[in-house]
Design an enzyme around this catalytic site. Sequence first.
Site, PDB file in Angstrom:
ATOM      1  N   GLY A   1       0.801  -1.137   0.123  1.00 39.66           N
ATOM      2  CA  GLY A   1       0.067  -0.122   0.114  1.00 39.66           C
ATOM      3  C   GLY A   1       0.854   1.227   0.027  1.00 39.66           C
ATOM      4  CB  ALA A   2       1.918   3.215  -2.448  1.00 40.72           C
TER       5      ALA A   2
ATOM      6  CB  ALA B   1      -0.136   4.707   6.394  1.00 37.52           C
ATOM      7  N   GLY B   2       1.768   4.118   4.031  1.00 40.04           N
ATOM      8  CA  GLY B   2       2.805   3.391   3.703  1.00 40.04           C
ATOM      9  C   GLY B   2       3.972   4.157   3.059  1.00 40.04           C
TER      10      GLY B   2
ATOM     11  CG  PHE C   1     -12.287  19.571  10.433  1.00 45.44           C
ATOM     12  CD1 PHE C   1     -12.685  18.221  10.193  1.00 45.44           C
ATOM     13  CD2 PHE C   1     -11.847  20.348   9.612  1.00 45.44           C
ATOM     14  CE1 PHE C   1     -12.664  17.545   8.945  1.00 45.44           C
ATOM     15  CE2 PHE C   1     -12.283  19.667   7.968  1.00 45.44           C
ATOM     16  CZ  PHE C   1     -12.436  18.383   7.970  1.00 45.44           C
TER      17      PHE C   1
ATOM     18  CG  ASP D   1      -7.579  -5.878  -1.827  1.00 43.08           C
ATOM     19  OD1 ASP D   1      -6.752  -5.636  -2.730  1.00 43.08           O
ATOM     20  OD2 ASP D   1      -8.853  -5.710  -1.747  1.00 43.08           O
TER      21      ASP D   1
ATOM     22  CD  GLN E   1     -16.312   9.114  10.372  1.00 45.72           C
ATOM     23  OE1 GLN E   1     -15.466   9.346   9.570  1.00 45.72           O
ATOM     24  NE2 GLN E   1     -16.273   9.317  11.703  1.00 45.72           N
TER      25      GLN E   1
ATOM     26  CG  HIS F   1     -18.181  12.637   5.617  1.00 49.30           C
ATOM     27  ND1 HIS F   1     -18.738  13.358   5.413  1.00 49.30           N
ATOM     28  CD2 HIS F   1     -16.862  12.741   5.880  1.00 49.30           C
ATOM     29  CE1 HIS F   1     -18.214  14.709   5.413  1.00 49.30           C
ATOM     30  NE2 HIS F   1     -16.907  14.466   5.773  1.00 49.30           N
TER      31      HIS F   1
ATOM     32  CG  LEU G   1     -15.431  13.651   1.358  1.00 47.10           C
ATOM     33  CD1 LEU G   1     -16.338  13.259   2.551  1.00 47.10           C
ATOM     34  CD2 LEU G   1     -14.006  13.361   1.748  1.00 47.10           C
TER      35      LEU G   1
ATOM     36  CD  GLU H   1     -16.171  16.881  10.158  1.00 47.71           C
ATOM     37  OE1 GLU H   1     -16.855  15.926  10.203  1.00 47.71           O
ATOM     38  OE2 GLU H   1     -15.328  17.062  11.080  1.00 47.71           O
TER      39      GLU H   1
ATOM     40  NE  ARG I   1     -15.612  13.543   9.482  1.00 49.78           N
ATOM     41  CZ  ARG I   1     -14.558  13.303   8.657  1.00 49.78           C
ATOM     42  NH1 ARG I   1     -14.385  11.976   8.686  1.00 49.78           N
ATOM     43  NH2 ARG I   1     -14.015  14.071   8.121  1.00 49.78           N
TER      44      ARG I   1
ATOM     45  CG  HIS J   1     -15.654   8.875   4.818  1.00 49.21           C
ATOM     46  ND1 HIS J   1     -15.256   9.278   3.705  1.00 49.21           N
ATOM     47  CD2 HIS J   1     -14.883   9.680   5.850  1.00 49.21           C
ATOM     48  CE1 HIS J   1     -14.548  10.354   3.923  1.00 49.21           C
ATOM     49  NE2 HIS J   1     -14.020  10.381   4.949  1.00 49.21           N
TER      50      HIS J   1
ATOM     51  NE  ARG K   1     -11.312   8.936  10.279  1.00 50.21           N
ATOM     52  CZ  ARG K   1     -11.568   9.977   9.211  1.00 50.21           C
ATOM     53  NH1 ARG K   1     -10.886  11.093   9.768  1.00 50.21           N
ATOM     54  NH2 ARG K   1     -11.806   9.928   8.294  1.00 50.21           N
TER      55      ARG K   1
ATOM     56  CG  LEU L   1      -5.215  13.433   5.877  1.00 51.10           C
ATOM     57  CD1 LEU L   1      -5.594  14.877   5.241  1.00 51.10           C
ATOM     58  CD2 LEU L   1      -4.585  12.535   4.764  1.00 51.10           C
TER      59      LEU L   1
END
Lengths: 580, 236
Positions: A11-12, A15-16, A116, A218, A237, A239, A249, A252, A283, A349, A393, A399
Amino acid sequence: MTFTHDVVIVGAGGAGLMAALYAREGGADVAVVSKLHPLRSHTGAAQGGIGAALGNEEEDHWLWHAFDTVKGSDYLGDQDAIETMCKDAPRTIIELEHYGVPFSRNQEGLISQRRFGGHTRNFGEAPVRRACHAADRTGHTILHTLYDQCTRKEVKFYDEFQVLDLVRDEDGAVVGCVAYEILTGEVHTFHAKIVCFATGGYGRAFKTTSNAHAGTGDGMAIALRAGLPLEDMEFVQFHPTGLYRLGILITEGARGEGGILRNNDGERFMERYAPTVKDLAPRDMVSQCIYKEIREGRGINGKDYVHLDMTHVGRDVLEHKLPEITEFSRVYLGVDPIKTPIPIAPTAHYAMGGIPTNVDGQVVGGPDRETDVVPGFYAIGECACVSVHGANRLGTNSLLDLVVFGRRAGIAMADEVRASARTRRALPENAERRTRDLLETILARTEGEKAVAVRNDLQETMMTNVSVFRNDETLSTALEDLKALRRRAANVVVGDKGKKFNTDLMDAVEIGFMVDYAEAITAGAANRKESRGAHLREDFADRDDENWLKHTLFYATDGDYRFDYKDVVLGRFEPKERKY
Amino acid sequence: MNLTVKIQRFNPETDDAPHWETYQVEADPMDRALDLLNHIKWHVDGSLTFRKSCAHGICGSDAMQINGENKLACSVLVQDLVGEQGGTITFAPLPASPVIKDLTIDQTGFFEKYRAVKPWLMNTTPPPEKERHQTPEQHAVIEDATKCIMCGACTHSCPSTWADPDYLGPAAMLKAFRYTFDSRDHGTEDRLEVVDSKDGLWKCYTIFNCVEACPKGIDITRWLSALKRKAVTARY
């Protein structure tokens, strides 16, 4: 072929890529394997902002951020992990800025921050400007900047390789993973000292979702099939503001800049439900309130949507601080937000649950965070459950989660590689057997159902029965449907029998993954007899801390499943009734 | 409405050359062009191959030729392509890169050019405790360029690209602009070294196809012109 590396990151996205940079920096031989080109990862779709108590616009403290996150999680989040994340947040944003992320700026030349949902000053007093943002394309700029840094550091990528299986040895240690090379149709093994999943979310199991087509969970399904548990899967969640029917999307951040939700009477209905923070409630609450309004006949023209009214915030704000969503509304609905309220409805979401880990990203395969660590396996980002988001969340915390825990995992993995004096664990015989069998079986099938038919029915039942309002009846119906869907998914026939770039085949594999995690979500929801955060049971409407202040662990074995539980790490914030 | 959809198909395992296939599809005026492709793939011919992911114009996966112009399939609606009575919509892969299969191209060259311009922030001063200062005005200089999703529509719409496979192209050079003109960057010389070349800036003939093609509405030619001026004043 077998590819040998120290650390293989699957996964890129945010996080990855962060983990790759840090693992590389720590001296490990790193490879990033992704079914998409990295720049197509779903991190790029994140809009509103990344949360940190920088205090650029007004006074703020990481402890306030931590409190908001704990309360936002409906007290299911692990408070040690939450404090770690919120304390590290300011440093993390500064680091991103130093990498070159083009954050929007305020008049003082500092990173611009906006309000937010769920983010308050002084432990719930009033909304606070904590969301650092780059217009409303924050995820896009972070993704591209991190990829630019990976380019600079010459990180090794295997683009368009779809990982389909995890490889464990007889001691249960993870020693690699198996991937399908989309370009050639070849199956390869990645032999690694450490595998790190950063595979993202699962929104495509629902009919209306903000998620990309690639969001088929996956990594979560593969972990389940490898005998590992998934944590807190029942917490999905929705949204509040997706474009009506399309699910696209609308950040928010729109409400952060002053947008207001209105029902058919033109009423700002959130004022009734959350008197203090109103439209900036978390949310789970806002989505539930929207559904209530619709159920009670106050949807627009009696239909199943409400309005997001941006007509009063001004052209300047819309075109400079919210340009992307302004465009989405115009292009996809033909609605100009400057003049007309936007039709919106909740959209699937984010996955609060996932592969259980500790604060360094190590996967924990059971209730004991110390003794149940799975050697050689890490997970980060949306596919993981640390848990920092608990039952719900807050916006801007995903992020943040990616970069904080991506970095921590990268450092931990490099440390582990350096410290391990032993030789690399061997791959078991026939590591690829299960994957090859799966693919060959699908390809050989001449009769059966098309993947789209199974997928449409799966999405329909999940959206109807396992969305914002759940009860025993809807959940039982969904579980029955899933049994039939599992049989149907095992009978999918593909039109493309070729080797090169066979996306039809990957669709057929993915529907199998979707049934697996959909069952974890639904069974978890049926099992948890309380309402907490995003999990609302009409038949168990109250939060029940006495019996249910614990994490769910879901295990799947041979067509059946079982549950275990893990304690919540409590801390300085005592669980209280959750009012806004 | 009923649509005639013509797609340029190519299966490397069985075809010598690309060929057109025609399909009839029922569609709504507000459907995305991508929805037509999905319908055909999912219900008619599973071998139809194209990249897609976000389906709302941010990931850049589905850039292709639609009715002869480079667009993102998910960002253009049926009503933008045909009248109320319906009509014909044609799909073909982006031009000037090798076709892998159907609408899927080999992007290796495209990303090599991106890497060639040193697309990362270069700042030689030690990182400060907090964020580096940047005024809203300084930010505004590069903001348009930061919208780029690297979809390839621009580079593949440029006649200089079609004529010269070594041409760096608008996307790569826009990246060079984005960093060079970032007030926090010190990499001007390093990047000018790369783009001040016959296959770089000087092969941009200000044709403006890139601006036409860009799904994010970026004023690409304007920014490349700024980079040209920088090259001239800095190096000549």
